[in-house]
Scaffold this motif. Structure first.
Motif, PDB file in Angstrom:
ATOM      1  N   GLY A   1       0.587  -1.141   0.053  1.00 38.77           N
ATOM      2  CA  GLY A   1       0.239   0.065  -0.081  1.00 38.77           C
ATOM      3  C   GLY A   1       0.454   1.082   0.095  1.00 38.77           C
ATOM      4  O   GLY A   1       0.458   1.900  -0.620  1.00 38.77           O
TER       5      GLY A   1
ATOM      6  N   GLY B   1       0.591   4.363  -2.936  1.00 37.00           N
ATOM      7  CA  GLY B   1       0.788   5.447  -2.600  1.00 37.00           C
ATOM      8  C   GLY B   1       1.922   5.679  -2.922  1.00 37.00           C
ATOM      9  O   GLY B   1       1.862   7.367  -4.042  1.00 37.00           O
TER      10      GLY B   1
ATOM     11  N   THR C   1       1.191   8.883   6.824  1.00 34.17           N
ATOM     12  CA  THR C   1       0.349   8.349   5.933  1.00 34.17           C
ATOM     13  C   THR C   1      -0.013   8.847   4.620  1.00 34.17           C
ATOM     14  O   THR C   1       0.223  10.210   4.677  1.00 34.17           O
TER      15      THR C   1
ATOM     16  N   SER D   1      -5.684  -0.471   0.481  1.00 32.07           N
ATOM     17  CA  SER D   1      -5.671   0.947   0.267  1.00 32.07           C
ATOM     18  C   SER D   1      -6.434   1.867  -0.143  1.00 32.07           C
ATOM     19  O   SER D   1      -7.328   2.930  -0.358  1.00 32.07           O
TER      20      SER D   1
ATOM     21  N   ALA E   1      -3.044   5.049   2.452  1.00 30.16           N
ATOM     22  CA  ALA E   1      -1.626   4.107   2.292  1.00 30.16           C
ATOM     23  C   ALA E   1      -0.635   4.432   3.966  1.00 30.16           C
ATOM     24  O   ALA E   1      -0.537   5.706   3.799  1.00 30.16           O
TER      25      ALA E   1
END
Length: 378
Positions: A93, A97, A168, A261, A267
């Motif tokens: 993920g 991202g 994130t 995700s 993610a």
């Protein structure tokens, strides 16, 4: 005496056989029966549980665990274990991202924004690479699977944290002018009313079901998991099979990471924590033996649906998430116990059925093994 003893033993064997068949049916179909019980109980406890839309939503959640569990099944059939799938999911993920945010090439002063399908392919390749590391360590360097995959678990999680600095990646939807839109397609789009993630789960299950039942690789996998030494002496490429199953497990983890995700449209480096335990639980609930060589895709899917429908049902009726962990652990212990009972019964059945033929009744004439022997004796 021989006649009377024969008459008295037949009813006994018949009743025992009927009892055994019933117990065997309950044991082998336990995942299916458990799923039916879960649906009935939660439908009674909550009026919102039994609805087509809720089943589709829950199935989209199950798709993540189900794809992870299919990869885990391949490894367990080989007699191994893969503790790194949760971290691989999180790393996949984060990697996706990172690509969606754009790749800066400082030397050329440009920023590349790969399309969705390029991101998917590269992420799956990354998952295969993680699996390759596991497979090489286990097959060629003889590192125990538990130790090797545990080490890779920490490495993958650490790399994900380093890539994001503990943060994130948000807003992964992309921009039309950059040509990188569509990341939310896996998580939210539907085809004929069915979530794409569920369709993807069905396709992956069908492919691997055919691989296990119709190809040489499937036969090699079961053989090497049942008895590695015997399989190697029979010409099975044991090391190649080991590396392959860990690579396939890594690819499944990467696909699951992409779906998660996409559903979250973000993610994070901690995504997928303890998911490896859920995948193992699904495989075990589905009837696979942790010692290898026994298990199938159908049972693993049922195990994933049991866990997913149970977890979502507990959420719907307002049970604390902490209790969900307790229930999952209890289900794993119970599944392993039932597996032990099932395979112990299977191991004892041929032995007990073979005993009467080893010592024929007194006064009875031994029968020839086959017609050819009878002709020779005559």
């Amino acid at each position: 005496m021989s006649d009377s003893s024969t008459v008295t033993t037949h009813p006994r064997e018949g009743s025992t056989g009927n009892d055994f068949n019933l117990i065997r049916l309950l044991l082998e179909g336990r995942a299916f029966f458990a799923l039916i019980v879960i649906i009935v109980v939660f439908s009674i406890l909550s009026p919102n549980y039994f609805s087509l839309n809720n089943f589709l939503v829950m199935s989209s959640h199950v798709a993540i665990f189900g794809i992870l569990a299919i990869g885990m099944l391949l490894v367990i059939l080989n007699g191994g274990i893969d503790l790194s799938v949760g971290s691989t999911l999180g790393l996949a993920g984060v990697f996706a991202g990172f690509l969606m945010q754009g790749i800066t090439l400082e030397a050329f002063g440009v920023v590349l924004y790969p399309s969705l399908w390029v991101v998917v392919v590269l992420t799956c390749a990354m998952g295969a690479f993680v699996g390759l590391i596991n497979g090489v360590l286990i097959a060629y360097f003889k590192v125990p699977a538990f130790v090797a995959t545990l080490g890779v678990l920490y490495v993958a999680r650490g790399v994900a944290l380093l890539m994001t600095n503990g943060l994130t990646y948000n807003n992964l939807g992309g921009k039309p002018e950059l040509g990188n839109t569509g990341f939310d397609w896996l998580g939210f789009e539907r085809l004929f009313g069915i979530p794409i993630s569920v369709i993807l789960l069905a396709v992956i299950a069908l492919i691997f079901g055919l691989v296990l039942s119709r190809t040489s690789f499937g036969r090699w996998l079961y053989a090497s998991g049942g008895n590695e030494r015997a399989a190697e002496l029979s010409g099975v490429p044991v090391k190649g099979v080991q590396v392959s199953v860990y690579m396939l497990s890594g690819i499944c983890a990467a696909i699951a990471g992409l779906i998660l995700s996409s559903q979250l449209t973000s993610a994070g480096p901690t995504a997928g924590t303890t998911y490896e335990l859920t995948a193992i639980a699904a495989v075990v609930i589905g009837g696979a033996a942790l010692t290898g060589g026994r298990g199938n895709i159908r049972g693993t899917l049922l195990g994933a649906f049991v866990i997913g429908f149970l977890s979502d049902g507990l959420v719907i009726i307002g049970i604390s998430s902490y209790w969900q962990t307790v229930f999952t652990g209890a289900v794993i212990v119970l599944a392993v116990l039932l597996n032990s009972v099932q395979y112990t019964a299977k191991a004892k059945k041929p032995t007990s059925s073979a005993l009467p033929s080893e010592s024929p009744p007194q006064g009875a004439q031994a029968q020839p093994a086959n017609p050819d022997q009878e002709k020779t004796a005559g």
